[in-house]
Design an enzyme around this catalytic site. Sequence first.
Site, PDB file in Angstrom:
ATOM      1  N   LYS A 104      -7.251 -23.291  10.201  1.00 60.04           N
ATOM      2  CA  LYS A 104      -6.183 -24.274   9.963  1.00 60.04           C
ATOM      3  C   LYS A 104      -6.746 -25.701   9.996  1.00 60.04           C
ATOM      4  CE  LYS A 104      -2.830 -21.063  11.889  1.00 60.04           C
ATOM      5  NZ  LYS A 104      -2.249 -20.554  13.131  1.00 60.04           N
ATOM      6  N   GLU A 123      -2.201 -10.052  18.760  1.00 58.92           N
ATOM      7  CA  GLU A 123      -2.596  -8.800  18.100  1.00 58.92           C
ATOM      8  C   GLU A 123      -3.256  -7.879  19.132  1.00 58.92           C
ATOM      9  OE1 GLU A 123      -2.358  -8.226  14.756  1.00 58.92           O
ATOM     10  OE2 GLU A 123      -1.671 -10.225  14.172  1.00 58.92           O
ATOM     11  N   ARG A 153       0.826  -1.215   0.000  1.00 59.11           N
ATOM     12  CA  ARG A 153       0.000   0.000   0.000  1.00 59.11           C
ATOM     13  C   ARG A 153       0.857   1.261   0.000  1.00 59.11           C
ATOM     14  NH1 ARG A 153      -5.363  -2.198   1.609  1.00 59.11           N
ATOM     15  NH2 ARG A 153      -4.920  -3.182   3.595  1.00 59.11           N
TER      16      ARG A 153
END
Length: 433
Positions: free
Chosen positions: A206, A191, A45
Amino acid sequence: METFGIGIAGLGVVGSGVAKNLVKNAELITQRTGFKFEIKAAALRDPALAHGIVDPSKVKLTTNSMELANDPSIHIIVELMGGTDAPRTLIQESLKNGKAVVTANKALLAECGEELTALAAHHRKPFGFEASVAGGIPVLKALREGLVANNILSIHGIVNGTCNYILSQIAQTGSTYGAALAEAQKLGFAEADPTLDVEGFDAMHKTVVLAALAHGFWIPQEMVHVQGISKLASEDFAFAKMLGYTIKLIATVKSHPDGAVEAHVQPTFVPNRHVLASVSSSFNALAIKGDVVGETLFYGRGAGSDPTASAVIADIVDAAAALSGGHAPHLGATHSLYAKIKPYEETMAPYYIRLGALDKPGTLATIAQVFAAHQIGISSVFQPKDHPGDFVPLILLCDTAPERDVRLALAGIAGLGVVNGPATAIRLEEFAP
Ligand SMILES: NC(=O)c1ccc[n+]([C@@H]2O[C@H](COP(=O)([O-])OP(=O)(O)OC[C@H]3O[C@@H](n4cnc5c(N)ncnc54)[C@H](OP(=O)(O)O)[C@@H]3O)[C@@H](O)[C@H]2O)c1
């Protein structure tokens, strides 16, 4: 020497690791494979952020990832952007344009794995996603190649490093869930918004990929029962320790003789004697059982820039070998096309049950009667002494029973006026031979 042009979409944690290690170990990789790899272009970006990761005098930078799909100098597209919409379109266009694709994107695979593997098979182009499960551990390659002779009987995996770090911290230091999560965030293992990890969704993605490799069909995400770790109570860690178990978030894929496959993710009591119980910190590990090989174990770093790059680069090499005249790995496996998914409520397990039971003679007999009425045996009963108040913890270890019956029994007990709230029920996995 055959040279392959690489286009990397996304130069974040994993993308930068791939770019760095492709250059750092270029000579070694070429000696081993006979191929040379050149990063031709990268999409990101903010192109200013590419400095220090790739050499802008040699690597074309673009903010539009679709430019990679149409660049004739690129043979292998490496999708490392995250998200689903842009990666899906990029992968579709790249395969249609005759390029090989490598991705680490488990969320995308859980959503569109069937479609994308079919598209890759249709265009006869390699599509690698080793890094989507257990980061640097080559477990998909093992399922695809090393264990090709086996019916896969079971997979039990610790596949989310964030959860494993938090659970290990609580078990080893007695810290609270909140403190362990904060520590994980400070160390970069979690996070800022940890929902995807701690609520089990990342492990579920997963699990879908593991089931596809093991059994040849893509289980719809909504059919994988998911329970995260955020609601676990500290006292259950203490009771687990006392009983000789460790609580782990376990992703399970298990096959049954009738062809049905069960797939779920949930906190599980793992006996301390089993090797998965000693997998701590942010490490991942998978115990895979095949009908020919028996028990196997895979262990390593499940995330991070370098470990994940290791798996991505292995896929890049496989893609080059396939483009060079070999066979693309057979991902749209058809060996279990008619396999069924076992509904979660029909799956069976022994259980750890914790109730807040009325401290009065007869309570245990009342509760035991309900379990007996549902044909559920109780193998152990434990009640800590000297607990203050009218209600005391009552711990039961129940024999193997269908999930549905356990839920019905607990609902029945809840209505008898002998418990002070909902029961805690956690599966035990005994890893029976
Ligand atoms: N991190 C791990 O250890 C790990 C392990 C296994 C698998 N994975 C998977 O690998 C993938 C990448 O993860 P990551 O941790 O490297 O993520 P990341 O650090 O956020 O990197 C993604 C990069 O892609 C860029 N990007 C996003 N959308 C884009 C677009 N449409 N066009 C161009 N650039 C775009 C982002 O730019 P902005 O920052 O400006 O948005 C960012 O630089 C994910 O699918 C993840 O699930 C990660």
